[in-house]
Design an enzyme around this catalytic site. Sequence first.
Site, short mmCIF file in Angstrom:
data_model
loop_
_atom_site.label_atom_id
_atom_site.label_comp_id
_atom_site.label_asym_id
_atom_site.label_seq_id
_atom_site.Cartn_x
_atom_site.Cartn_y
_atom_site.Cartn_z
N HIS A 185 6.94 -8.49 -2.19
CA HIS A 185 6.97 -9.68 -1.17
C HIS A 185 7.98 -10.85 -1.83
O HIS A 185 7.82 -11.95 -1.64
CB HIS A 185 5.72 -10.45 -0.84
N GLU A 230 11.01 -0.72 10.72
CA GLU A 230 12.09 -1.40 10.52
C GLU A 230 13.21 -0.67 10.79
O GLU A 230 14.21 -1.21 11.40
CB GLU A 230 12.18 -1.66 9.09
C1 TPP Z 1 7.22 -1.27 5.55
C2 TPP Z 1 6.47 -2.50 5.68
N1 TPP Z 1 6.69 -3.25 6.95
C3 TPP Z 1 6.03 -4.49 7.00
C4 TPP Z 1 4.78 -4.63 6.06
C5 TPP Z 1 4.08 -6.01 6.43
N2 TPP Z 1 2.89 -5.54 6.84
C6 TPP Z 1 1.73 -5.48 6.05
S1 TPP Z 1 0.48 -4.90 6.29
C7 TPP Z 1 0.81 -5.07 8.19
C8 TPP Z 1 0.06 -4.62 9.44
C9 TPP Z 1 -0.41 -3.26 8.91
O1 TPP Z 1 -1.46 -2.80 10.18
P1 TPP Z 1 -2.05 -1.47 10.07
O2 TPP Z 1 -1.38 -0.46 9.64
O3 TPP Z 1 -2.82 -1.44 11.30
O4 TPP Z 1 -3.34 -1.72 8.89
P2 TPP Z 1 -4.59 -2.73 8.79
O5 TPP Z 1 -4.06 -4.04 8.25
O6 TPP Z 1 -5.11 -2.94 10.19
O7 TPP Z 1 -5.57 -2.24 7.77
C10 TPP Z 1 2.26 -5.31 8.11
C11 TPP Z 1 3.19 -5.33 9.42
C12 TPP Z 1 4.68 -3.83 5.21
N3 TPP Z 1 3.71 -3.97 4.17
N4 TPP Z 1 5.54 -2.69 4.96
#
Ligand code: TPP
Lengths: 413, 413, 337, 337
Positions: free
Chosen positions: C129, C60
């Site tokens: 959230h 972000e």
């Molecule tokens: C700081 C932050 N930004 C955005 C999110 C929203 N978000 C939750 S999971 C996710 C994707 C994460 O992907 P990854 O790190 O590859 O983990 P995976 O879900 O593949 O296990 C996002 C963008 C968040 N939880 N925290």
Amino acid sequence: MTQLAKLRFPTPPSRPGESVDFSHLLISDVGQLPVPKLDLSAEDSAPYAHGLIRVLDDNGKASGPWADYLKATGSVKMLRNGLRDMLKMRAIDQRLHIAQRQGKTSFYMQCTGEEAIGCGFARMLKKGDMNFPTYRQQSLLVGADYPLELLIGQVYSNSMDPLKGRQLPIMHSSREYGYFSVSGNLGTQYVQAVGWAMAAALMKDDGIAAGWIGDGATASNDFHGALLTASVYRPPVVLNVVNNQWAISSCTGFAGGSRKTTYAERALGYGIPAIRVDGNDYLAVLAASKWAIERTRKGLGPVLIEWLTYRVAAHSSSDDPSSYRSKDEAAAWPLGDPVERLKEHLISIDAWSDERHVQAEAQVLDEVRVVQKEVETHGTFVDPQPMSPVDILRDVYAEMPEHLLRQRKELES
Amino acid sequence: MTQLAKLRFPTPPSRPGESVDFSHLLISDVGQLPVPKLDLSAEDSAPYAHGLIRVLDDNGKASGPWADYLKATGSVKMLRNGLRDMLKMRAIDQRLHIAQRQGKTSFYMQCTGEEAIGCGFARMLKKGDMNFPTYRQQSLLVGADYPLELLIGQVYSNSMDPLKGRQLPIMHSSREYGYFSVSGNLGTQYVQAVGWAMAAALMKDDGIAAGWIGDGATASNDFHGALLTASVYRPPVVLNVVNNQWAISSCTGFAGGSRKTTYAERALGYGIPAIRVDGNDYLAVLAASKWAIERTRKGLGPVLIEWLTYRVAAHSSSDDPSSYRSKDEAAAWPLGDPVERLKEHLISIDAWSDERHVQAEAQVLDEVRVVQKEVETHGTFVDPQPMSPVDILRDVYAEMPEHLLRQRKELES
Amino acid sequence: MPSMTMIEAIRSAMDIMLERDKKTVIFGEDVGYFGGVFRCTAGLQEKYGQERVFDTPINESAIVGMAIGMAAHGMRPCVEMQFADYMFPAFDQISQEAARLRHRSNGDFTCPMVVRMPTGGGIFGGQTHSQSPEALFTHVAGLKVVQPSNPFDAKGLLISAMEDPDPVIFLEPKRLYNGPFGGDHSGKAIGWKHHPMGEAPAGYYKIPLGKANISRHGEDVTILAYGTMVHVAEAAVLASGIDAEIIDLRTLLPLDLKTIIASVVKTGRCVVLHEATRTSGFGAELIAEVQEACFYHLEAPVVRVTGWDAPYPHAQEWDYFPGPDRVQRALEQILEA
Amino acid sequence: MPSMTMIEAIRSAMDIMLERDKKTVIFGEDVGYFGGVFRCTAGLQEKYGQERVFDTPINESAIVGMAIGMAAHGMRPCVEMQFADYMFPAFDQISQEAARLRHRSNGDFTCPMVVRMPTGGGIFGGQTHSQSPEALFTHVAGLKVVQPSNPFDAKGLLISAMEDPDPVIFLEPKRLYNGPFGGDHSGKAIGWKHHPMGEAPAGYYKIPLGKANISRHGEDVTILAYGTMVHVAEAAVLASGIDAEIIDLRTLLPLDLKTIIASVVKTGRCVVLHEATRTSGFGAELIAEVQEACFYHLEAPVVRVTGWDAPYPHAQEWDYFPGPDRVQRALEQILEA
Ligand SMILES: Cc1ncc(C[n+]2csc(CCOP(=O)(O)OP(=O)(O)O)c2C)c(N)n1
Ligand SMILES: Cc1ncc(C[n+]2csc(CCOP(=O)(O)OP(=O)(O)O)c2C)c(N)n1
Ligand SMILES: [Mg+2]
Ligand SMILES: [Mg+2]
């Protein structure tokens, strides 16, 4: 005329309806990488960061130096237990995913395809070690024999929930079982793991910390903070990157993953040795975890492990991946399915059979179902059991300060 | 008994009273690294990220492929101008440092020893390019022929100050001269440089951006954000790291700098090619800048340059380095002084002499002094000229909203 | 006029601005190909291409940092934080960089940028959230802070924000994305189709920043609200039969104090609502201004109905959410006072 | 009792806690060998070794992140942000992680940690060395927020903070480090030696968190202040001869509302001071509580004297700083009202 700069936008292995292309993946053959000395340096780890530690080949045959390394301590029983762990994990995910669809819980996240990683890693930890997991590391709990009723209670946010319904389902917490409270904010906890490891060193206990992060979240700023502080102070921490190719709808390219560079290689610039491991190969997981944890506990400094795997299920119960990737991707994933691969291996060494497998599947499903039923009597999302609203105000501080006492009055009025 | 993990704490080349040890520095010989193709890949840049691009040897002799590369476009006149730029920079720093001691300004920061970098780099930029400098990159302004009265006016926060006294001295800003407003928060602007470069590509002008960061500030989180976004979108940005060995009182080791890893190498894990350059060698600066800027402008993607140099002066006018490092460090710095080295070189090719040098020094000092005097008539810190307090409330927004109009009334009452 | 959900209204505003101004770019996590986890940008990448609408790494701070660089160059970025809860890593870039650029460079560089983010609870999102961080933004000089309560306003305000010369924080109450929500969480979903403010022109129009809307005229008490709480206020007024004037602030910074003062002078009573935690919430600022400007007209202390000073709990969401019962009680108490 | 500067008092508190509790660790940028840019930790590394007091990379998020991990493990980290202005990169770790850990883990993990930071203006630091972000912290449930106005309090409060079971933000008004400062910036420096609150016991003692101090008793108007503004209030009272009661809040969260209410009920008038920008500053929260609790006793609206809603300018620092003249004017006006 001068050529102008043009931006590049990464592309995924497939979009809906397209054929899948995983040819960019760097996959070494089984047996190519020897087991390095525990005090492997960052420089010397370059082949490990670029290559891939594997034990099982595509036919379920175990071979190579890591297989031997594992044999020295491992046993067939351990592998069978591992298979059971993974089956249990899968059963839990399936049951709770269905429970979510039935409205019994508000939310769920599966780890389908990634079970080997946590189930295996946890088996190599000791009491007192601490994981700093993401929301998709529930397999660490299964590998630590975390009581099922607590795991399920948390997801139901009912009176069995050790967290009193405060946290989103899947955001478990258990000091006793080495599972740090999951925050939901990506990246933040990676550097907390470094802090925990520093405390372990400073307080001279022999515990280690393990940070966990998804490939997508390696983009977050705290990933850097964690690598940097680990590199500066060299505390006993294993930094795990679970590279499952996706971050919700964005492909791993948006976190900088590419044909040319691995996540493991990112550690090298910090002087941290790194290895890249087939995360769908339970034997490779055990062997690499053993090596990394032993090295770390011995005070040889931090190490990063990139676990190569694939997110088979949707991101969460709120997600439908069919709108952004081909349905065929999971099947096309070149490293297969961890359960199938371990099963095949055990059968190939006559330590398992299709019948026993079917039996074991039924057994764990039953086990999970029984506990689930019992936990459901304590309330579900559609049929909640009243909790005291005042619980909201508890544990904000060790003691409730006056303004919260005033709010408590208001809440109870 | 098991060996327990123990934290490591980096140590500097010296502490007060100790002898200086710079033996950890990786310094290649002149001429070792050929000039690579403009589309050098990250992988192939490894020797450049670990090595050191040099043109001048310890005796002021220019040689090797980078010397030839430079000769193709450079001229002796260019080098003499460069020397003049550096002398001017040094004169400005000296005068303003003294002015601070006299209370004519609240604060000042010198770039002594680092003059070659900005003076040289700026000469290779075009109008429309944008630097995102730190507080110690004033040499970029000198290399861009920024009007002295504006530069000095800013430091005096007087009515000549283009920033109306709003910013701390040294935090210049000039769109016209390609110098983005310095914020003072470390790291934040590195990723803004990436954004600017993306805009240049998207708007199809042929400008490039240049991010600047100190070795200490590479530890900040936004360093990662910048490298990552540059690696993902590949916009036309040159990412500069000025490694001057210190961050206030902490040695570069606290940013992860060490014998084994360079800052340049940190880029490789992101798939960004990187080069490491002798920042005290004006010819090396020109040559490397030319190469990197040309490559970037041609749309060949981002590149990182680590400039190896030494912070000779105190961190700022508020700092006294004698309490944390030996007074002998600057003299022991193996890459010498940029002014002396260029002077020696020019003399060795009969393009300069000691007399001309003394003359030139006197001349620039005079030039600076004259402008300084003139600027001081517009007010200094001990003798300020009244500014309108209402200026505080201007430019918070494009138009003053009602609550600021109310505060303006209060302010004027 | 077409009927739109709030999601469609927000998408329409971005669509129009992408069309009108080639300097507009839209980006954020999952914003490009997929169209955003709340679908606000669905279809825009397909329509305008990857160079105008694209995905980003999960960072972000970098998203806002890039936007600042682009805006300073002359573009008009409109970026999304996936949830307001995830803006915290970007708070440094927003508050220390974007908000200050014009002032500290004496207008040499500016930052016309919009940062959109879904805010508030009501979807069982738990503590990460559900947050409402608006108060934090309103403490930052140089920002504008907007929060619509319906599709019509959302579209007109977002277009204004995207044309504004300064950085604008655009908070979208996620519980209102698909329909108005007055606090009845029994499961009966009412869509925007059945709400007058669900109608909005298909084309370009603006609602000016800094102007509140009196969403209900009344004589006995003034309710100050924004976002979801506007609907909660309406529900409470309906249930109680109290003749309250409801002011939908729409823009929190700069605040439309004139409209507020006129109302409180008339009613002599004021209740302030927000979902965010109470202490140092934006309600405090509203009360500070109201009591100063209307002191001699007030017949009772201004009271606030807010979220509790605790993290937003997952399961006990409805015990946390300041629903119509609590608002009604506050209204009744203030009328007795 | 020995006389100490605020710097010495703060150092003494850390020294004592390092001595008493082996689990105490101190770290931050330039905090170790050098002893901090304001010298608050000078000599501590030499005395206790690198494992107890050490330097860190320039990464505020990592500093707090490491501290959280250590605190959760069982240690007691006390970390420094070099300036409060540089805490923004750490605001995510502070507000979303440290503040929530106890609640979200139902007490399984806790975060007993202190984050120290120099705050406020008065040293010509410009916009990035002058800010007062206390309001932001007070909006975060789970934090405690402290700001001393003198050496005696600073030491006692810091020891309390370091023994507190929850995360404490400890804001140090940098303009008070070496002496009291009531707004006379003519250059006449008065050290703490000549101030009664510059005396503090050499050993261990505590000032409880959550308790305000009436630094001057008076009958006509209540001034709520903290940090530097306590001294500005005193200067204004001295200059005006108004019989004001000055309450030095000391802890902003949790707030000692009882002491405040008792005073305002007595005086019927209240002026709130802070250096931070006005809108949504902590003054708003104070006003919201005061008007609610003391409505029927107030004879005039509560007013605030604050920094302007603009970045802290470098050269016009004294036009920005809410000095004694402005406070005096506000006092006179409120007494006329
Ligand atoms: C700081 C932050 N930004 C955005 C999110 C929203 N978000 C939750 S999971 C996710 C994707 C994460 O992907 P990854 O790190 O590859 O983990 P995976 O879900 O593949 O296990 C996002 C963008 C968040 N939880 N925290
Ligand atoms: C975010 C942030 N943290 C801390 C500081 C305080 N600070 C100013 S300069 C400095 C040292 C920077 O060192 P380096 O990046 O190496 O640059 P150099 O001064 O050597 O040019 C520090 C810690 C700051 N300005 N911003
Ligand atoms: Mg992933
Ligand atoms: Mg440096």
